[in-house]
Design a protein around this motif. Structure first.
Motif, PDB file in Angstrom:
ATOM      1  N   VAL A   4       0.850  -1.187   0.000  1.00  0.00           N
ATOM      2  CA  VAL A   4       0.000   0.000   0.000  1.00  0.00           C
ATOM      3  C   VAL A   4       0.887   1.239   0.000  1.00  0.00           C
ATOM      4  O   VAL A   4       1.881   1.297   0.711  1.00  0.00           O
ATOM      5  N   ILE A   5       0.520   2.216  -0.804  1.00  0.00           N
ATOM      6  CA  ILE A   5       1.201   3.513  -0.792  1.00  0.00           C
ATOM      7  C   ILE A   5       0.385   4.412   0.128  1.00  0.00           C
ATOM      8  O   ILE A   5      -0.828   4.548  -0.036  1.00  0.00           O
ATOM      9  N   LYS A   6       1.075   5.002   1.120  1.00  0.00           N
ATOM     10  CA  LYS A   6       0.392   5.788   2.146  1.00  0.00           C
ATOM     11  C   LYS A   6       0.761   7.269   2.059  1.00  0.00           C
ATOM     12  O   LYS A   6       1.828   7.619   1.568  1.00  0.00           O
ATOM     13  N   ALA A   7      -0.121   8.099   2.582  1.00  0.00           N
ATOM     14  CA  ALA A   7       0.127   9.540   2.660  1.00  0.00           C
ATOM     15  C   ALA A   7       1.233   9.801   3.673  1.00  0.00           C
ATOM     16  O   ALA A   7       1.265   9.177   4.729  1.00  0.00           O
ATOM     17  N   TRP A  14      -5.481  16.376  -4.220  1.00  0.00           N
ATOM     18  CA  TRP A  14      -5.643  17.373  -5.274  1.00  0.00           C
ATOM     19  C   TRP A  14      -5.755  16.698  -6.636  1.00  0.00           C
ATOM     20  O   TRP A  14      -6.599  17.045  -7.447  1.00  0.00           O
ATOM     21  N   LYS A  15      -4.900  15.700  -6.882  1.00  0.00           N
ATOM     22  CA  LYS A  15      -4.925  15.009  -8.170  1.00  0.00           C
ATOM     23  C   LYS A  15      -4.399  13.589  -8.000  1.00  0.00           C
ATOM     24  O   LYS A  15      -3.405  13.360  -7.333  1.00  0.00           O
ATOM     25  N   ILE A  16      -5.088  12.641  -8.629  1.00  0.00           N
ATOM     26  CA  ILE A  16      -4.654  11.242  -8.651  1.00  0.00           C
ATOM     27  C   ILE A  16      -3.957  11.010  -9.984  1.00  0.00           C
ATOM     28  O   ILE A  16      -4.537  11.255 -11.039  1.00  0.00           O
ATOM     29  N   GLU A  17      -2.715  10.562  -9.932  1.00  0.00           N
ATOM     30  CA  GLU A  17      -1.883  10.428 -11.130  1.00  0.00           C
ATOM     31  C   GLU A  17      -1.877   9.022 -11.730  1.00  0.00           C
ATOM     32  O   GLU A  17      -1.302   8.815 -12.792  1.00  0.00           O
ATOM     33  N   VAL A  18      -2.476   8.046 -11.039  1.00  0.00           N
ATOM     34  CA  VAL A  18      -2.462   6.661 -11.523  1.00  0.00           C
ATOM     35  C   VAL A  18      -3.869   6.097 -11.521  1.00  0.00           C
ATOM     36  O   VAL A  18      -4.777   6.651 -10.896  1.00  0.00           O
ATOM     37  N   LYS A  19      -4.024   4.969 -12.229  1.00  0.00           N
ATOM     38  CA  LYS A  19      -5.303   4.259 -12.245  1.00  0.00           C
ATOM     39  C   LYS A  19      -5.011   2.759 -12.199  1.00  0.00           C
ATOM     40  O   LYS A  19      -3.880   2.343 -12.454  1.00  0.00           O
ATOM     41  N   PRO A  20      -6.006   1.946 -11.852  1.00  0.00           N
ATOM     42  CA  PRO A  20      -5.774   0.506 -11.824  1.00  0.00           C
ATOM     43  C   PRO A  20      -5.201   0.005 -13.150  1.00  0.00           C
ATOM     44  O   PRO A  20      -5.628   0.434 -14.226  1.00  0.00           O
ATOM     45  N   GLY A  21      -4.198  -0.853 -13.043  1.00  0.00           N
ATOM     46  CA  GLY A  21      -3.538  -1.402 -14.223  1.00  0.00           C
ATOM     47  C   GLY A  21      -2.234  -0.701 -14.564  1.00  0.00           C
ATOM     48  O   GLY A  21      -1.409  -1.245 -15.283  1.00  0.00           O
ATOM     49  N   ASP A  22      -2.056   0.528 -14.053  1.00  0.00           N
ATOM     50  CA  ASP A  22      -0.795   1.246 -14.281  1.00  0.00           C
ATOM     51  C   ASP A  22       0.336   0.559 -13.525  1.00  0.00           C
ATOM     52  O   ASP A  22       0.131   0.020 -12.435  1.00  0.00           O
ATOM     53  N   THR A  23       1.519   0.613 -14.090  1.00  0.00           N
ATOM     54  CA  THR A  23       2.718   0.108 -13.422  1.00  0.00           C
ATOM     55  C   THR A  23       3.472   1.295 -12.846  1.00  0.00           C
ATOM     56  O   THR A  23       3.655   2.298 -13.520  1.00  0.00           O
ATOM     57  N   VAL A  24       3.870   1.167 -11.584  1.00  0.00           N
ATOM     58  CA  VAL A  24       4.637   2.232 -10.944  1.00  0.00           C
ATOM     59  C   VAL A  24       6.010   1.697 -10.555  1.00  0.00           C
ATOM     60  O   VAL A  24       6.179   0.515 -10.278  1.00  0.00           O
ATOM     61  N   GLU A  25       6.972   2.594 -10.572  1.00  0.00           N
ATOM     62  CA  GLU A  25       8.322   2.285 -10.129  1.00  0.00           C
ATOM     63  C   GLU A  25       8.619   3.173  -8.935  1.00  0.00           C
ATOM     64  O   GLU A  25       7.922   4.170  -8.702  1.00  0.00           O
ATOM     65  N   GLU A  26       9.664   2.852  -8.203  1.00  0.00           N
ATOM     66  CA  GLU A  26      10.063   3.697  -7.090  1.00  0.00           C
ATOM     67  C   GLU A  26      10.273   5.125  -7.589  1.00  0.00           C
ATOM     68  O   GLU A  26      10.946   5.339  -8.593  1.00  0.00           O
ATOM     69  N   VAL A  42       3.096  12.516  -3.655  1.00  0.00           N
ATOM     70  CA  VAL A  42       3.346  11.272  -2.931  1.00  0.00           C
ATOM     71  C   VAL A  42       3.888  10.302  -3.961  1.00  0.00           C
ATOM     72  O   VAL A  42       3.240  10.024  -4.968  1.00  0.00           O
ATOM     73  N   GLU A  43       5.089   9.797  -3.713  1.00  0.00           N
ATOM     74  CA  GLU A  43       5.761   8.908  -4.660  1.00  0.00           C
ATOM     75  C   GLU A  43       5.700   7.466  -4.189  1.00  0.00           C
ATOM     76  O   GLU A  43       5.690   7.200  -2.984  1.00  0.00           O
ATOM     77  N   ALA A  44       5.698   6.543  -5.155  1.00  0.00           N
ATOM     78  CA  ALA A  44       5.756   5.123  -4.838  1.00  0.00           C
ATOM     79  C   ALA A  44       7.115   4.815  -4.209  1.00  0.00           C
ATOM     80  O   ALA A  44       8.131   5.371  -4.626  1.00  0.00           O
ATOM     81  N   GLU A  45       7.115   3.957  -3.208  1.00  0.00           N
ATOM     82  CA  GLU A  45       8.359   3.560  -2.567  1.00  0.00           C
ATOM     83  C   GLU A  45       8.794   2.172  -3.014  1.00  0.00           C
ATOM     84  O   GLU A  45       9.849   1.699  -2.617  1.00  0.00           O
ATOM     85  N   GLU A  46       7.961   1.531  -3.832  1.00  0.00           N
ATOM     86  CA  GLU A  46       8.309   0.238  -4.408  1.00  0.00           C
ATOM     87  C   GLU A  46       7.611   0.085  -5.749  1.00  0.00           C
ATOM     88  O   GLU A  46       6.753   0.877  -6.103  1.00  0.00           O
ATOM     89  N   GLU A  47       8.020  -0.931  -6.491  1.00  0.00           N
ATOM     90  CA  GLU A  47       7.470  -1.158  -7.821  1.00  0.00           C
ATOM     91  C   GLU A  47       6.273  -2.083  -7.752  1.00  0.00           C
ATOM     92  O   GLU A  47       6.151  -2.889  -6.847  1.00  0.00           O
ATOM     93  N   GLY A  48       5.379  -1.944  -8.725  1.00  0.00           N
ATOM     94  CA  GLY A  48       4.243  -2.845  -8.804  1.00  0.00           C
ATOM     95  C   GLY A  48       3.170  -2.310  -9.725  1.00  0.00           C
ATOM     96  O   GLY A  48       3.293  -1.239 -10.316  1.00  0.00           O
ATOM     97  N   GLU A  49       2.096  -3.078  -9.828  1.00  0.00           N
ATOM     98  CA  GLU A  49       0.947  -2.689 -10.644  1.00  0.00           C
ATOM     99  C   GLU A  49      -0.160  -2.211  -9.719  1.00  0.00           C
ATOM    100  O   GLU A  49      -0.441  -2.845  -8.693  1.00  0.00           O
ATOM    101  N   VAL A  50      -0.781  -1.098 -10.074  1.00  0.00           N
ATOM    102  CA  VAL A  50      -1.854  -0.547  -9.260  1.00  0.00           C
ATOM    103  C   VAL A  50      -3.058  -1.489  -9.329  1.00  0.00           C
ATOM    104  O   VAL A  50      -3.562  -1.782 -10.405  1.00  0.00           O
ATOM    105  N   ALA A  51      -3.486  -1.961  -8.165  1.00  0.00           N
ATOM    106  CA  ALA A  51      -4.664  -2.821  -8.098  1.00  0.00           C
ATOM    107  C   ALA A  51      -5.919  -1.993  -7.849  1.00  0.00           C
ATOM    108  O   ALA A  51      -6.971  -2.250  -8.419  1.00  0.00           O
TER     109      ALA A  51
END
Length: 72
Positions: A4-7, A14-26, A42-51
């Motif tokens: 989970v990515i936390k605040a 203000w704005k959501i930059e990702v949607k389910p299915g997107d891949t994020v990297e650190e 708020v940045e991802a701290e690990e890699e994965g696919e947004v569920a």
């Protein structure tokens, strides 16, 4: 255990930059929060696919609130 990515601050979504299915990297910006009239990414701290995106734009969140869940 789900990742989970936390605040990291209390603010308003203000704005959501990702949607389910997107891949994020650190370092990928996933959400921008507004706190004390400043935009704070708020940045991802690990890699994965947004569920699932767990918040909505305009929603107030507190520090530690879950914002985005990544697939296991």
């Amino acid at each position: 255990m789900a990742k989970v990515i936390k605040a990291h601050i209390t603010g308003t979504v203000w704005k959501i930059e990702v949607k389910p299915g997107d891949t994020v990297e650190e370092g990928t910006v996933v959400v921008i929060l507004e706190s004390m009239k400043m935009e704070m990414p708020v940045e991802a701290e690990e890699e994965g696919e947004v569920a699932e995106v767990l918040i909505t734009e305009g929603q107030a969140v507190t520090e530690g609130a879950a914002l985005v869940r990544l697939k296991d």
